[in-house]
Design a protein around this motif. Structure first.
Motif, short mmCIF file in Angstrom:
data_model
loop_
_atom_site.label_atom_id
_atom_site.label_comp_id
_atom_site.label_asym_id
_atom_site.label_seq_id
_atom_site.Cartn_x
_atom_site.Cartn_y
_atom_site.Cartn_z
N LEU A 72 0.52 -1.50 -0.13
CA LEU A 72 0.12 0.35 0.65
C LEU A 72 0.89 1.31 0.02
N ILE A 73 1.79 1.29 0.77
CA ILE A 73 3.02 2.56 0.45
C ILE A 73 3.03 2.84 -0.97
N PHE A 74 3.95 1.32 -1.29
CA PHE A 74 5.06 1.54 -2.26
C PHE A 74 3.66 1.83 -3.47
N ALA A 75 2.39 1.56 -3.32
CA ALA A 75 1.39 1.66 -4.67
C ALA A 75 1.34 3.59 -4.55
N THR A 76 1.19 4.29 -2.83
CA THR A 76 0.46 5.61 -2.31
C THR A 76 1.26 6.51 -3.09
N THR A 77 2.86 6.28 -2.63
CA THR A 77 4.12 7.29 -3.14
C THR A 77 4.21 6.86 -4.51
N SER A 78 4.17 5.62 -4.97
CA SER A 78 4.33 6.27 -6.76
C SER A 78 3.04 6.53 -7.15
N ALA A 79 1.89 6.77 -6.86
CA ALA A 79 0.69 7.28 -7.38
C ALA A 79 1.56 8.99 -7.43
N VAL A 80 2.15 8.73 -6.23
CA VAL A 80 2.44 10.88 -6.79
C VAL A 80 3.49 10.73 -7.81
N ILE A 81 4.57 9.80 -7.45
CA ILE A 81 5.27 10.00 -8.64
C ILE A 81 4.74 10.10 -9.96
N GLY A 82 3.75 9.14 -10.00
CA GLY A 82 2.87 9.00 -11.20
C GLY A 82 2.64 10.24 -11.77
N VAL A 83 2.19 11.22 -11.21
CA VAL A 83 1.88 12.72 -11.34
C VAL A 83 3.01 13.59 -11.20
N MET A 140 5.54 -7.14 -3.89
CA MET A 140 4.73 -6.10 -3.05
C MET A 140 5.58 -5.07 -4.61
N ARG A 141 6.15 -4.83 -5.10
CA ARG A 141 6.71 -4.07 -5.69
C ARG A 141 6.03 -3.11 -6.69
N LEU A 142 5.21 -4.01 -7.62
CA LEU A 142 4.89 -3.91 -8.46
C LEU A 142 3.33 -2.95 -8.18
N TRP A 143 3.17 -2.91 -7.40
CA TRP A 143 1.80 -1.52 -7.30
C TRP A 143 2.33 -1.03 -7.03
N GLY A 144 3.46 0.03 -7.03
CA GLY A 144 3.70 0.93 -7.09
C GLY A 144 3.52 1.35 -8.34
N SER A 145 3.83 0.33 -9.20
CA SER A 145 3.91 0.23 -10.84
C SER A 145 2.81 0.57 -11.48
N VAL A 200 2.80 2.17 -21.15
CA VAL A 200 3.42 0.84 -21.94
C VAL A 200 4.90 0.57 -20.77
N SER A 201 5.70 1.53 -20.66
CA SER A 201 6.80 1.53 -19.74
C SER A 201 7.11 1.19 -18.27
N ILE A 202 5.41 1.09 -17.96
CA ILE A 202 5.24 0.47 -16.43
C ILE A 202 4.65 -0.41 -16.14
N VAL A 203 3.79 -0.78 -17.68
CA VAL A 203 2.90 -2.34 -18.00
C VAL A 203 4.75 -2.90 -17.98
N MET A 204 5.01 -3.17 -18.44
CA MET A 204 6.76 -4.27 -18.73
C MET A 204 7.55 -3.99 -17.42
N GLU A 205 7.40 -3.08 -16.71
CA GLU A 205 8.01 -2.55 -15.56
C GLU A 205 7.14 -3.49 -14.68
N ILE A 206 6.09 -3.56 -14.50
CA ILE A 206 4.89 -3.92 -13.68
C ILE A 206 5.51 -5.90 -13.45
N ALA A 207 5.20 -6.38 -15.14
CA ALA A 207 5.92 -7.52 -15.63
C ALA A 207 6.97 -8.56 -15.02
N SER A 240 18.29 -2.85 -12.89
CA SER A 240 19.04 -2.09 -12.67
C SER A 240 18.04 -1.86 -11.27
N HIS A 241 16.90 -1.24 -11.17
CA HIS A 241 16.40 -1.24 -9.31
C HIS A 241 16.36 -2.45 -8.94
N ILE A 242 16.06 -3.90 -9.24
CA ILE A 242 15.28 -4.70 -8.93
C ILE A 242 17.14 -5.59 -8.24
N GLY A 243 17.23 -4.87 -9.14
CA GLY A 243 19.11 -5.89 -8.68
C GLY A 243 20.04 -5.02 -8.12
#
Length: 401
Positions: A19-30, A140-145, A262-269, A324-327
């Motif tokens: 949830l915290i990943f999702a909500t902070t990433s929602a901010v970054i998305g804008v 867990m991180r994918l919910w941010g994406s 499109v970029s984030i869909v691939m990141e989620i995958a 690179s981030h997962i690594g």
């Protein structure tokens, strides 16, 4: 019965982190793609937009390590996330009323101080949960994406249909939601990973400045910082001028939001299957792969490609950022002692999002003003530096930190 209770507790903690990943990433998305558009709306020049992008990045060099060190010393990382989130909410409300370069710059610097540490501190909590409960970081991180895509596309719609003035108000609302999620994280996870670590001995001991210096001077960690810092900072031109440049090419904001999606869909995958990927590739190999993809991506972007090529180039974001981030996260988790985890995460965030990104961002205003899309070629050169560092890191036979 005990195993079932422990499993249920692990699920609740994973949900709170997601949830915290999702909500902070929602901010970054804008924030990431559209705040420069708001700067343009209030009359900032390309040079001023470049400075407004670089200033918070430079501030992060100091604020993120200080926040990480203090969190390790204080032992209440989740509570610190709550306090900083409320301060950031107030800052975005103030920004909505600011006009003129000096006042906007002052507010942006304040926001860099209070908002920048929130995501890395949240990741510190996440890595602690992962270590104790053997959970999958990528899941867990994918919910941010996912949240990034939703707000990114919605942001493009809002800019085209409601106007550029809505951007800062949307940011304030999203930060408020993230603040409420931080409260959920605090209640669910409780104390930081150090106090809750199994055994509670070495992980719970207070970090010293000597520990920080010892970690920061290790050759393997320095190579790690250079590699990840280069590949992440190479996104600078795209983050600051990407949508503005697409608009000069006749691509509307709504379509630009779709390209980001499109970029984030691939990141989620990639995040969804990161556990399987890590069985085939080591963290350092993932970083190297990200550097190679970054060189190709930014060289091609400098050619001002049409939509047919922009789509696969955006898909490569799964490698330039995601791999690179997962690594990086798993390199830290596998090689850094428990009591230095928060500081290692902070140093990584400060270098990639502060020192490296700040150095690059200081140059991109003049670069873009004079060369427009060709500024992407400079990002390909930065990526090459990361590739050299990652190859050198991979050649080391031992890099336990």
């Amino acid at each position: 019965m005990l195993a079932s209770l422990m499993s249920s507790e692990a699920v609740r903690k994973a949900a709170a982190v997601s949830l915290i990943f999702a909500t902070t990433s929602a901010v970054i998305g804008v924030h990431m793609p559209y705040l420069p558009v708001w700067f343009d709306w209030v009359g900032m020049s390309p040079y001023q937009i470049g400075l407004l992008g670089a200033a918070p990045v430079i501030v992060r060099i100091f604020t993120i390590p200080v926040a990480g060190f203090y969190a390790d010393r204080w032992g209440r990382t989740a509570l610190l996330v709550v306090l900083l989130s409320w301060a950031a909410f107030a800052g975005f409300l103030v920004l909505s009323q600011m006009r003129g370069f000096p006042l906007i710059m002052l507010t942006i610097v304040y926001l860099a101080i209070v908002w920048s540490p929130v995501f890395p501190l949240s990741e510190t909590v996440a890595m602690g949960v992962i270590r104790r409960n053997r959970l999958d970081y990528g899941r867990m991180r994918l919910w941010g994406s996912v949240a990034f895509i939703v707000t990114n596309v919605a942001g493009g719609w809002a800019v085209d249909r409601l106007g550029q003035h809505t951007i800062v108000w949307a940011l304030a609302a999203l930060v408020l939601v993230s603040t409420l999620a931080a409260h959920v994280l605090l209640v669910t996870v409780g104390h930081d990973r150090g106090e809750a670590a199994a055994g509670g001995s070495s992980a719970a001991r207070r970090l010293s400045l000597h520990d920080v210096a010892d970690l920061a001077h290790k050759p393997a960690f320095l190579l790690f910082l250079v590699a990840t810092g280069a590949v992440q900072s190479a996104h600078a031109v795209f983050y600051v001028f990407g949508i503005l440049h697409w608009r000069t090419l006749g691509i509307p904001a709504e379509m630009a939001g779709g390209l980001w999606a499109v970029s984030i869909v691939m990141e989620i995958a990639l995040f969804a299957f990161s556990g399987a990927v890590l069985k085939w590739l080591s963290p350092v190999q993932l970083i190297t792969l990200g550097c190679i993809a970054s060189i190709v991506r930014w060289f091609a972007m400098g050619l001002d490609p049409g939509l047919a090529l922009l789509v696969p180039l955006q898909m490569s974001h799964a490698l330039t950022f995601g791999a690179s981030h997962i690594g990086a996260m798993h390199f830290i988790a596998r090689n850094v002692p428990d009591h230095q985890l928060g500081t290692a995460q902070a140093l990584y965030s400060a270098f990639t999002g502060g020192i490296a990104m700040g150095a690059v961002m200081l140059s991109i205003g003049p670069l873009y003003a004079n060369f427009a899309g060709l500024a992407y070629w400079a990002m390909a050169l930065v990526s090459a530096i990361g590739l050299l560092a990652s190859v050198r890191l991979a050649s080391l036979k031992y890099y336990q930190l």
